[in-house]
Scaffold this motif. Structure first.
Motif, PDB file in Angstrom:
ATOM      1  N   ARG A   1       0.865  -1.082   0.484  1.00 14.36           N
ATOM      2  CA  ARG A   1      -0.040  -0.128  -0.253  1.00 14.36           C
ATOM      3  C   ARG A   1       1.122   1.139  -0.065  1.00 14.36           C
ATOM      4  O   ARG A   1       2.046   1.179   0.774  1.00 14.36           O
ATOM      5  N   ARG A   2       0.822   2.203  -0.585  1.00 10.75           N
ATOM      6  CA  ARG A   2       0.988   4.316  -0.191  1.00 10.75           C
ATOM      7  C   ARG A   2       0.815   4.271   1.000  1.00 10.75           C
ATOM      8  O   ARG A   2      -0.115   4.034   1.500  1.00 10.75           O
ATOM      9  N   LEU A   3       2.276   4.979   1.734  1.00 11.49           N
ATOM     10  CA  LEU A   3       2.002   5.725   2.706  1.00 11.49           C
ATOM     11  C   LEU A   3       1.114   6.769   2.757  1.00 11.49           C
ATOM     12  O   LEU A   3       2.386   7.288   2.249  1.00 11.49           O
ATOM     13  N   GLY A   4       0.526   7.151   2.882  1.00 11.67           N
ATOM     14  CA  GLY A   4      -0.558   8.859   2.541  1.00 11.67           C
ATOM     15  C   GLY A   4      -0.530   8.976   1.062  1.00 11.67           C
ATOM     16  O   GLY A   4      -0.224   7.965   0.800  1.00 11.67           O
ATOM     17  N   ARG A   5      -0.258   9.627   0.918  1.00  6.35           N
ATOM     18  CA  ARG A   5      -0.454  10.812  -0.279  1.00  6.35           C
ATOM     19  C   ARG A   5       0.941  10.354  -0.819  1.00  6.35           C
ATOM     20  O   ARG A   5       1.150  10.994  -1.919  1.00  6.35           O
ATOM     21  N   SER A   6       2.004   9.666  -0.589  1.00  4.49           N
ATOM     22  CA  SER A   6       3.246   9.454  -1.119  1.00  4.49           C
ATOM     23  C   SER A   6       3.042   9.236  -2.262  1.00  4.49           C
ATOM     24  O   SER A   6       2.534   8.067  -2.892  1.00  4.49           O
ATOM     25  N   GLY A   7       5.003   8.843  -2.876  1.00  3.95           N
ATOM     26  CA  GLY A   7       5.107   7.299  -3.515  1.00  3.95           C
ATOM     27  C   GLY A   7       5.456   6.063  -2.705  1.00  3.95           C
ATOM     28  O   GLY A   7       5.644   5.102  -3.968  1.00  3.95           O
TER      29      GLY A   7
ATOM     30  N   ILE B   1       1.449   3.308   9.817  1.00  4.56           N
ATOM     31  CA  ILE B   1       0.997   2.703  10.284  1.00  4.56           C
ATOM     32  C   ILE B   1       0.886   2.110  11.718  1.00  4.56           C
ATOM     33  O   ILE B   1       1.604   2.422  12.989  1.00  4.56           O
ATOM     34  N   VAL B   2       0.147   0.407  12.287  1.00  3.30           N
ATOM     35  CA  VAL B   2       0.132   0.187  13.623  1.00  3.30           C
ATOM     36  C   VAL B   2       0.676  -0.309  14.507  1.00  3.30           C
ATOM     37  O   VAL B   2       0.590  -1.510  13.799  1.00  3.30           O
ATOM     38  N   TRP B   3       0.627  -0.730  15.588  1.00  2.00           N
ATOM     39  CA  TRP B   3       1.486  -1.082  16.696  1.00  2.00           C
ATOM     40  C   TRP B   3       0.547  -2.386  17.154  1.00  2.00           C
ATOM     41  O   TRP B   3      -0.257  -1.721  17.843  1.00  2.00           O
ATOM     42  N   SER B   4       0.707  -2.890  17.780  1.00  2.00           N
ATOM     43  CA  SER B   4       0.242  -4.629  18.480  1.00  2.00           C
ATOM     44  C   SER B   4      -1.156  -4.554  18.466  1.00  2.00           C
ATOM     45  O   SER B   4      -2.671  -4.219  18.640  1.00  2.00           O
ATOM     46  N   PRO B   5      -1.195  -4.786  16.473  1.00  2.00           N
ATOM     47  CA  PRO B   5      -2.731  -5.640  16.077  1.00  2.00           C
ATOM     48  C   PRO B   5      -2.971  -6.881  16.227  1.00  2.00           C
ATOM     49  O   PRO B   5      -4.805  -7.014  16.328  1.00  2.00           O
TER      50      PRO B   5
ATOM     51  N   GLN C   1      -8.394  -3.596   7.244  1.00  2.00           N
ATOM     52  CA  GLN C   1      -9.886  -3.405   6.819  1.00  2.00           C
ATOM     53  C   GLN C   1     -10.257  -2.254   6.718  1.00  2.00           C
ATOM     54  O   GLN C   1     -10.968  -1.080   5.832  1.00  2.00           O
ATOM     55  N   ASN C   2      -9.219  -1.096   7.539  1.00  2.00           N
ATOM     56  CA  ASN C   2      -9.504   0.279   7.977  1.00  2.00           C
ATOM     57  C   ASN C   2      -8.285   1.039   6.756  1.00  2.00           C
ATOM     58  O   ASN C   2      -7.022   1.075   6.506  1.00  2.00           O
ATOM     59  N   GLN C   3      -8.845   1.181   5.442  1.00  2.00           N
ATOM     60  CA  GLN C   3      -8.035   2.019   4.629  1.00  2.00           C
ATOM     61  C   GLN C   3      -7.452   3.230   4.910  1.00  2.00           C
ATOM     62  O   GLN C   3      -6.260   3.767   3.888  1.00  2.00           O
ATOM     63  N   ASN C   4      -7.362   3.808   5.418  1.00  2.00           N
ATOM     64  CA  ASN C   4      -6.017   4.598   6.359  1.00  2.00           C
ATOM     65  C   ASN C   4      -5.045   3.946   6.991  1.00  2.00           C
ATOM     66  O   ASN C   4      -4.340   4.397   6.882  1.00  2.00           O
ATOM     67  N   VAL C   5      -5.256   2.693   7.437  1.00  2.00           N
ATOM     68  CA  VAL C   5      -3.961   2.152   7.781  1.00  2.00           C
ATOM     69  C   VAL C   5      -3.149   0.879   6.556  1.00  2.00           C
ATOM     70  O   VAL C   5      -3.391   0.750   5.902  1.00  2.00           O
ATOM     71  N   ALA C   6      -2.012   1.671   6.460  1.00  2.00           N
ATOM     72  CA  ALA C   6      -0.694   1.466   5.590  1.00  2.00           C
ATOM     73  C   ALA C   6      -0.121   0.070   5.564  1.00  2.00           C
ATOM     74  O   ALA C   6      -0.453  -1.225   4.901  1.00  2.00           O
ATOM     75  N   SER C   7      -0.046  -0.595   7.183  1.00  2.00           N
ATOM     76  CA  SER C   7       0.546  -1.725   7.588  1.00  2.00           C
ATOM     77  C   SER C   7       0.747  -1.839   8.836  1.00  2.00           C
ATOM     78  O   SER C   7       0.091  -0.578   9.807  1.00  2.00           O
ATOM     79  N   ALA C   8       0.328  -2.649   8.934  1.00  2.00           N
ATOM     80  CA  ALA C   8       0.336  -3.046  10.492  1.00  2.00           C
ATOM     81  C   ALA C   8       1.432  -4.252  10.913  1.00  2.00           C
ATOM     82  O   ALA C   8       2.410  -4.726  10.521  1.00  2.00           O
ATOM     83  N   ILE C   9       2.023  -3.220  12.687  1.00  2.00           N
ATOM     84  CA  ILE C   9       3.302  -4.175  12.869  1.00  2.00           C
ATOM     85  C   ILE C   9       3.278  -5.277  13.176  1.00  2.00           C
ATOM     86  O   ILE C   9       2.532  -5.080  13.941  1.00  2.00           O
ATOM     87  N   ILE C  10       3.972  -6.915  12.834  1.00  2.00           N
ATOM     88  CA  ILE C  10       3.431  -8.032  13.709  1.00  2.00           C
ATOM     89  C   ILE C  10       5.365  -7.912  14.680  1.00  2.00           C
ATOM     90  O   ILE C  10       6.374  -7.805  13.727  1.00  2.00           O
TER      91      ILE C  10
END
Length: 336
Positions: free
Chosen positions: A4-10, A203-207, A275-284
């Motif tokens: 996924r793209r991070l924010g509006r960046s490339g 970029i979420v932690w503790s999913p 599923q949250n479209q504002n989430v680009a990545s989940a940290i494991i």
């Protein structure tokens, strides 16, 4: 692996990213840490997140050695600055210019790289003017040491103010790193809308809620030996969930929902945050390579509305949504 793209960046990031908070340099021996990183690479993870404070800088060093020899252009390496490091001198913490500049250079050395793909303010610093912090980050970008900037656990107002300054300074402010899970949804009411308006992603932690959403903590039983709940560093984060009446029983009720979706409980939890479209990545994180392999299988999974409703019904009364808890997470914030 999906990207996924991070924010509006490339910048593209892997939907599942690998983080080494608590594990590398402390809980896990280096050989095992390297095995986990190799498993992440083999599974298609390209995004690696760490921080200078993890194991008081040792986690960065372990990650740098684990990634040595990999094609740098094929990786996204993230780290953070804010918390005290080193011997704890008066300038060994915070978001003042001196600490940011010195910490960035030290992180580059430990990570064995010439640049950071993303450099993040690990918390908001109430004691330093935001202009000073953002200018220091901007200068790192202009020096070529940092490609993008981000933050962690900032409130909606702090994100909005930071984004405004970033636009004035013409630097790419693209991410926030908050805690987020089925059980901890405090970002949904304010932080996510502000982030969307500012053009940044999460970029979420503790999913998996510090392991609680794997189902390994059973009602009425002591935490398993070697689990996060028995760890000196991470135990306090788990305790907020383990102390809630009826929560562990509710988590066990998620098992048939996961099975129906063809997922393990951990995979269900990770797929849920994605599923949250504002989430680009989940940290494991991982202490064993097998955990990486299991968790990566959550990438690309879509949970239909019926599954999401069943999850909400089971967890009704156990979900934390209070947005003020983000503000309280920073030193000097309310409740800190």
């Amino acid at each position: 692996m999906e990207f996924r793209r991070l924010g509006r960046s490339g910048l593209n990031v892997s939907e599942i990213s690998y983080g080494n908070w608590i594990t590398h340099g402390s809980q896990v021996e280096e050989e095992q840490a390297h095995a986990c990183v190799k498993a992440a690479l083999d599974a298609g993870i390209t995004t690696f997140d760490t921080a200078d404070v993890y194991a008081n800088t040792r986690a960065e060093s372990v990650l740098g050695r684990a990634l040595a020899g990999q094609r740098r252009e094929s990786l996204e390496i993230f780290t953070k600055v804010f918390w005290p490091t080193g011997p704890g001198g008066p300038n060994d913490k915070g978001l003042g210019r001196k600490h940011i500049m010195e910490s960035a250079n030290a992180s580059l050395q430990r990570l064995q790289t010439d640049y950071l793909d993303l450099y993040q303010a690990h918390r908001y610093d109430h004691s330093v003017p935001l202009e000073e912090t953002m200018l220091a980050f901007a200068d790192l970008v202009r020096a070529g040491k940092v490609l993008y900037i981000g933050v962690s656990e900032w409130t909606a107002d702090q994100i909005t103010a930071g984004a405004e300054l970033a636009r004035e300074l013409k630097v790419p402010f693209i991410s926030n790193q908050p805690q987020y899970s089925m059980l901890w949804r405090v970002i949904e009411g304010e932080v996510v809308p502000a982030s969307e308006a500012a053009g940044i992603s999460q970029i979420v932690w503790s999913p998996i809620a510090q392991g609680v959403l794997t189902g390994k903590y059973l009602p009425g039983q002591a935490p398993p030996a070697g689990s996060r709940a028995t760890d000196e560093s991470g135990g306090k984060f788990v305790s907020r969930f383990l102390s809630r009446d009826g929560l562990l029983e509710a988590v066990q009720q998620l098992k048939p929902i996961a099975e129906e979706a063809g997922l393990s409980l951990a995979q269900l939890a990770i797929a849920w945050v994605l599923q949250n479209q504002n989430v680009a990545s989940a940290i494991i994180g991982a202490t064993r390579p097998e955990q990486v392999v299991e968790n990566v299988a959550a990438a690309g999974k879509t949970l239909d509305a019926d599954v999401l409703k069943k999850i909400d019904d089971v967890l009704d009364g156990h979900v934390e949504r209070d947005p003020s808890l983000t503000h309280a997470s920073s030193p000097g914030g309310a409740g800190s």
